[in-house]
Design a protein around this motif. Structure first.
Motif, PDB file in Angstrom:
ATOM      1  N   ASP A 181       1.507 -11.554  -5.512  1.00 36.86           N
ATOM      2  CA  ASP A 181       0.349 -10.699  -5.101  1.00 36.86           C
ATOM      3  C   ASP A 181       0.726  -9.857  -3.745  1.00 36.86           C
ATOM      4  O   ASP A 181       0.385  -8.778  -3.756  1.00 36.86           O
ATOM      5  CB  ASP A 181      -0.883 -11.858  -4.676  1.00 36.86           C
ATOM      6  N   ALA A 182       1.524 -10.669  -2.831  1.00 35.07           N
ATOM      7  CA  ALA A 182       1.802  -9.906  -1.934  1.00 35.07           C
ATOM      8  C   ALA A 182       2.762  -8.850  -1.746  1.00 35.07           C
ATOM      9  O   ALA A 182       2.474  -7.583  -1.260  1.00 35.07           O
ATOM     10  CB  ALA A 182       2.193 -10.930  -0.577  1.00 35.07           C
ATOM     11  N   LEU A 183       3.853  -9.287  -2.783  1.00 27.22           N
ATOM     12  CA  LEU A 183       4.770  -8.310  -2.767  1.00 27.22           C
ATOM     13  C   LEU A 183       4.406  -7.092  -3.809  1.00 27.22           C
ATOM     14  O   LEU A 183       4.702  -5.752  -3.469  1.00 27.22           O
ATOM     15  CB  LEU A 183       6.237  -8.675  -3.483  1.00 27.22           C
ATOM     16  N   THR A 184       3.492  -7.210  -4.701  1.00 31.95           N
ATOM     17  CA  THR A 184       2.879  -6.316  -5.420  1.00 31.95           C
ATOM     18  C   THR A 184       2.173  -5.167  -4.917  1.00 31.95           C
ATOM     19  O   THR A 184       2.282  -4.210  -5.111  1.00 31.95           O
ATOM     20  CB  THR A 184       1.971  -6.910  -6.724  1.00 31.95           C
ATOM     21  N   LEU A 185       1.343  -5.663  -3.675  1.00 30.47           N
ATOM     22  CA  LEU A 185       0.442  -4.955  -3.076  1.00 30.47           C
ATOM     23  C   LEU A 185       1.346  -3.946  -2.058  1.00 30.47           C
ATOM     24  O   LEU A 185       0.996  -2.836  -2.083  1.00 30.47           O
ATOM     25  CB  LEU A 185      -0.866  -5.700  -2.452  1.00 30.47           C
ATOM     26  N   LEU A 186       2.249  -4.536  -1.724  1.00 32.05           N
ATOM     27  CA  LEU A 186       3.145  -3.845  -0.608  1.00 32.05           C
ATOM     28  C   LEU A 186       3.886  -2.816  -1.620  1.00 32.05           C
ATOM     29  O   LEU A 186       4.087  -1.585  -1.124  1.00 32.05           O
ATOM     30  CB  LEU A 186       4.266  -4.628  -0.141  1.00 32.05           C
ATOM     31  N   ALA A 187       4.300  -3.405  -2.625  1.00 34.09           N
ATOM     32  CA  ALA A 187       5.297  -2.209  -3.663  1.00 34.09           C
ATOM     33  C   ALA A 187       4.024  -1.044  -3.894  1.00 34.09           C
ATOM     34  O   ALA A 187       4.629  -0.027  -4.464  1.00 34.09           O
ATOM     35  CB  ALA A 187       5.722  -2.962  -4.904  1.00 34.09           C
ATOM     36  N   MET A 188       2.779  -1.375  -4.045  1.00 36.99           N
ATOM     37  CA  MET A 188       1.875  -0.122  -4.554  1.00 36.99           C
ATOM     38  C   MET A 188       1.493   0.706  -3.297  1.00 36.99           C
ATOM     39  O   MET A 188       0.660   1.654  -3.464  1.00 36.99           O
ATOM     40  CB  MET A 188       0.526  -0.963  -5.028  1.00 36.99           C
ATOM     41  N   GLY A 189       1.963   0.180  -2.136  1.00 36.57           N
ATOM     42  CA  GLY A 189       1.874   1.123  -0.832  1.00 36.57           C
ATOM     43  C   GLY A 189       0.759   0.587   0.083  1.00 36.57           C
ATOM     44  O   GLY A 189       0.377   1.351   1.154  1.00 36.57           O
ATOM     45  N   TYR A 190       0.424  -0.306  -0.160  1.00 30.93           N
ATOM     46  CA  TYR A 190      -0.452  -1.075   0.817  1.00 30.93           C
ATOM     47  C   TYR A 190      -0.145  -1.355   2.145  1.00 30.93           C
ATOM     48  O   TYR A 190       1.321  -2.081   2.122  1.00 30.93           O
ATOM     49  CB  TYR A 190      -1.287  -2.403   0.041  1.00 30.93           C
ATOM     50  N   SER A 191      -0.790  -1.222   3.136  1.00 34.47           N
ATOM     51  CA  SER A 191      -0.110  -1.767   4.522  1.00 34.47           C
ATOM     52  C   SER A 191      -0.389  -3.147   4.557  1.00 34.47           C
ATOM     53  O   SER A 191      -0.971  -3.802   3.637  1.00 34.47           O
ATOM     54  CB  SER A 191      -0.951  -1.071   5.570  1.00 34.47           C
ATOM     55  N   ARG A 192       0.347  -3.682   5.458  1.00 30.57           N
ATOM     56  CA  ARG A 192       0.042  -5.183   5.561  1.00 30.57           C
ATOM     57  C   ARG A 192      -1.283  -5.684   5.743  1.00 30.57           C
ATOM     58  O   ARG A 192      -2.185  -6.774   5.168  1.00 30.57           O
ATOM     59  CB  ARG A 192       0.908  -5.961   6.630  1.00 30.57           C
ATOM     60  N   ALA A 193      -2.051  -4.805   6.549  1.00 25.14           N
ATOM     61  CA  ALA A 193      -3.546  -4.953   6.773  1.00 25.14           C
ATOM     62  C   ALA A 193      -4.517  -5.034   5.671  1.00 25.14           C
ATOM     63  O   ALA A 193      -5.155  -5.746   5.293  1.00 25.14           O
ATOM     64  CB  ALA A 193      -3.966  -4.404   8.022  1.00 25.14           C
ATOM     65  N   GLN A 194      -4.156  -3.832   4.752  1.00 26.98           N
ATOM     66  CA  GLN A 194      -4.773  -3.626   3.490  1.00 26.98           C
ATOM     67  C   GLN A 194      -4.479  -4.780   2.650  1.00 26.98           C
ATOM     68  O   GLN A 194      -5.441  -5.272   1.612  1.00 26.98           O
ATOM     69  CB  GLN A 194      -4.455  -2.407   2.944  1.00 26.98           C
ATOM     70  N   ALA A 195      -3.301  -5.212   2.454  1.00 30.42           N
ATOM     71  CA  ALA A 195      -2.911  -6.255   1.544  1.00 30.42           C
ATOM     72  C   ALA A 195      -3.358  -7.550   1.820  1.00 30.42           C
ATOM     73  O   ALA A 195      -3.953  -8.421   1.031  1.00 30.42           O
ATOM     74  CB  ALA A 195      -1.234  -6.340   1.213  1.00 30.42           C
ATOM     75  N   ALA A 196      -3.665  -7.948   3.259  1.00 25.22           N
ATOM     76  CA  ALA A 196      -4.335  -9.164   3.587  1.00 25.22           C
ATOM     77  C   ALA A 196      -5.700  -8.955   3.332  1.00 25.22           C
ATOM     78  O   ALA A 196      -6.340  -9.941   3.060  1.00 25.22           O
ATOM     79  CB  ALA A 196      -4.129  -9.370   5.225  1.00 25.22           C
ATOM     80  N   GLU A 197      -6.443  -7.900   3.451  1.00 16.55           N
ATOM     81  CA  GLU A 197      -7.851  -7.658   3.196  1.00 16.55           C
ATOM     82  C   GLU A 197      -8.252  -8.023   1.760  1.00 16.55           C
ATOM     83  O   GLU A 197      -9.032  -8.533   1.424  1.00 16.55           O
ATOM     84  CB  GLU A 197      -8.256  -6.351   3.725  1.00 16.55           C
ATOM     85  N   SER A 198      -7.165  -7.305   0.904  1.00 23.28           N
ATOM     86  CA  SER A 198      -7.288  -7.339  -0.764  1.00 23.28           C
ATOM     87  C   SER A 198      -7.302  -9.019  -1.133  1.00 23.28           C
ATOM     88  O   SER A 198      -7.998  -8.935  -2.015  1.00 23.28           O
ATOM     89  CB  SER A 198      -6.394  -6.359  -1.487  1.00 23.28           C
ATOM     90  N   GLU A 203      -3.462 -11.731   8.175  1.00 25.10           N
ATOM     91  CA  GLU A 203      -1.991 -11.136   8.188  1.00 25.10           C
ATOM     92  C   GLU A 203      -0.941 -12.091   8.417  1.00 25.10           C
ATOM     93  O   GLU A 203       0.122 -12.181   7.844  1.00 25.10           O
ATOM     94  CB  GLU A 203      -2.004  -9.974   9.455  1.00 25.10           C
ATOM     95  N   HIS A 204      -1.396 -13.096   9.259  1.00 30.21           N
ATOM     96  CA  HIS A 204      -0.468 -14.225   9.379  1.00 30.21           C
ATOM     97  C   HIS A 204      -0.060 -15.021   8.112  1.00 30.21           C
ATOM     98  O   HIS A 204       1.146 -15.165   7.916  1.00 30.21           O
ATOM     99  CB  HIS A 204      -1.038 -15.215  10.440  1.00 30.21           C
ATOM    100  N   THR A 205      -1.100 -15.245   7.306  1.00 27.46           N
ATOM    101  CA  THR A 205      -0.814 -15.958   6.175  1.00 27.46           C
ATOM    102  C   THR A 205      -0.213 -15.009   5.189  1.00 27.46           C
ATOM    103  O   THR A 205       1.109 -15.618   4.399  1.00 27.46           O
ATOM    104  CB  THR A 205      -2.100 -16.403   5.387  1.00 27.46           C
ATOM    105  N   LEU A 206      -0.286 -13.878   5.246  1.00 29.80           N
ATOM    106  CA  LEU A 206       0.446 -12.935   4.228  1.00 29.80           C
ATOM    107  C   LEU A 206       1.947 -12.875   5.057  1.00 29.80           C
ATOM    108  O   LEU A 206       2.526 -12.890   3.851  1.00 29.80           O
ATOM    109  CB  LEU A 206      -0.137 -11.703   4.510  1.00 29.80           C
ATOM    110  N   ARG A 207       2.166 -12.820   5.996  1.00 32.04           N
ATOM    111  CA  ARG A 207       3.445 -12.769   6.365  1.00 32.04           C
ATOM    112  C   ARG A 207       4.304 -14.071   6.038  1.00 32.04           C
ATOM    113  O   ARG A 207       5.625 -13.983   5.588  1.00 32.04           O
ATOM    114  CB  ARG A 207       3.544 -12.709   8.080  1.00 32.04           C
ATOM    115  N   VAL A 208       3.483 -15.212   5.930  1.00 33.81           N
ATOM    116  CA  VAL A 208       4.358 -16.399   5.340  1.00 33.81           C
ATOM    117  C   VAL A 208       4.519 -16.177   4.169  1.00 33.81           C
ATOM    118  O   VAL A 208       5.825 -16.656   3.602  1.00 33.81           O
ATOM    119  CB  VAL A 208       3.282 -17.517   5.539  1.00 33.81           C
TER     120      VAL A 208
END
Length: 237
Positions: A181-198, A203-208
């Motif tokens: 999920d995390a890599l897919t959203l980043l590949a779609m152009g989401y920022s880390r903040a947007q990916a974490a919100e989605s 953002e810390h958990t996303l980074r993990v």
């Protein structure tokens, strides 16, 4: 991600046979509230596998007439890497217009959204939903569901590859659903903040999740991890 979708992904993860996969894909009609769902895959040896909810009569007609030769969905998506609304395909030819008329008469639906998937070793798959909504309703529908449709397309294809592994012999790295999920959203152009919100996480958990995926993929950085995951067919964007 809503609870119904999470429950579907859990059931899909437990699927062990093609029959199990077929049941889960057909259940997607209710989950996504559409008239039809189609998954079609061609692996590296040319073997085909399809699950679809169209009528038997239409499937027989389609195969009998070899409509894949002129079907703008098949032909158009094979040349694309990103999801496409059927309205954006080329239906201008006489054969294509006649084909569309037949498809509508067979209750395929006037609207469609297809996700082309390029997996490892030349595998190509297509995940499609179709319906008879109005243009405006369909536009609103796809805007609302595009992320979930892309994610489900990935999960379905990944499970199909796992089940068919004995045929394709694909050495796919194992990423957790959240890492995907995390890599897919980043590949779609989401920022880390947007990916974490989605994903409804910090953002810390996303980074993990990102760092865990990067380690598994042997990637130097996040961009490298996304690129490797795409190349290995772990993501679809």
């Amino acid at each position: 991600m809503n609870r119904r979708l999470e429950a579907f992904i859990e059931r899909l993860s437990a699927a062990a046979t093609l029959d199990d996969l077929t049941d889960e894909i057909r259940a997607l009609r209710d989950l996504f509230e559409v008239e039809h769902v189609v998954y079609h895959s061609v692996n590296s040896t040319g073997q085909q596998y399809g699950i679809l909810t169209y009528s038997d009569a239409w499937v027989e007609r389609y195969l009998e007439q070899d409509y894949a030769r002129i079907d703008p969905v098949v032909q158009g998506c094979f040349r694309r890497f990103h999801p496409v609304d059927w309205k954006n395909l080329d239906w201008s030819g006489k054969a294509q217009r006649e084909f569309l008329g037949e498809a509508i008469a067979a209750a395929v639906g006037r609207q469609g959204f297809s996700v082309p998937i390029r997996g490892p070793n030349g595998q190509f798959a297509l995940f499609t939903v179709s319906d008879s909504r109005t243009d405006r309703d369909w536009e609103l529908y796809t805007e609302t569901h595009v992320r979930d449709l892309i994610l489900v397309a990935h999960y379905v294809n990944q499970k199909a590859l796992e089940i068919e592994r004995g045929t394709d012999h694909v050495p796919v790295k194992s990423l957790s659903p959240r890492e995907v999920d995390a890599l897919t959203l980043l590949a779609m152009g989401y920022s880390r903040a947007q990916a974490a919100e989605s994903l409804a996480i910090s953002e810390h958990t996303l980074r993990v999740y990102i760092e865990s995926a990067r380690f598994k993929l042997g990637a130097a950085n996040t961009t490298h991890a996304v690129a490797r995951a795409l190349t290995q067919g772990l993501l679809v964007v």
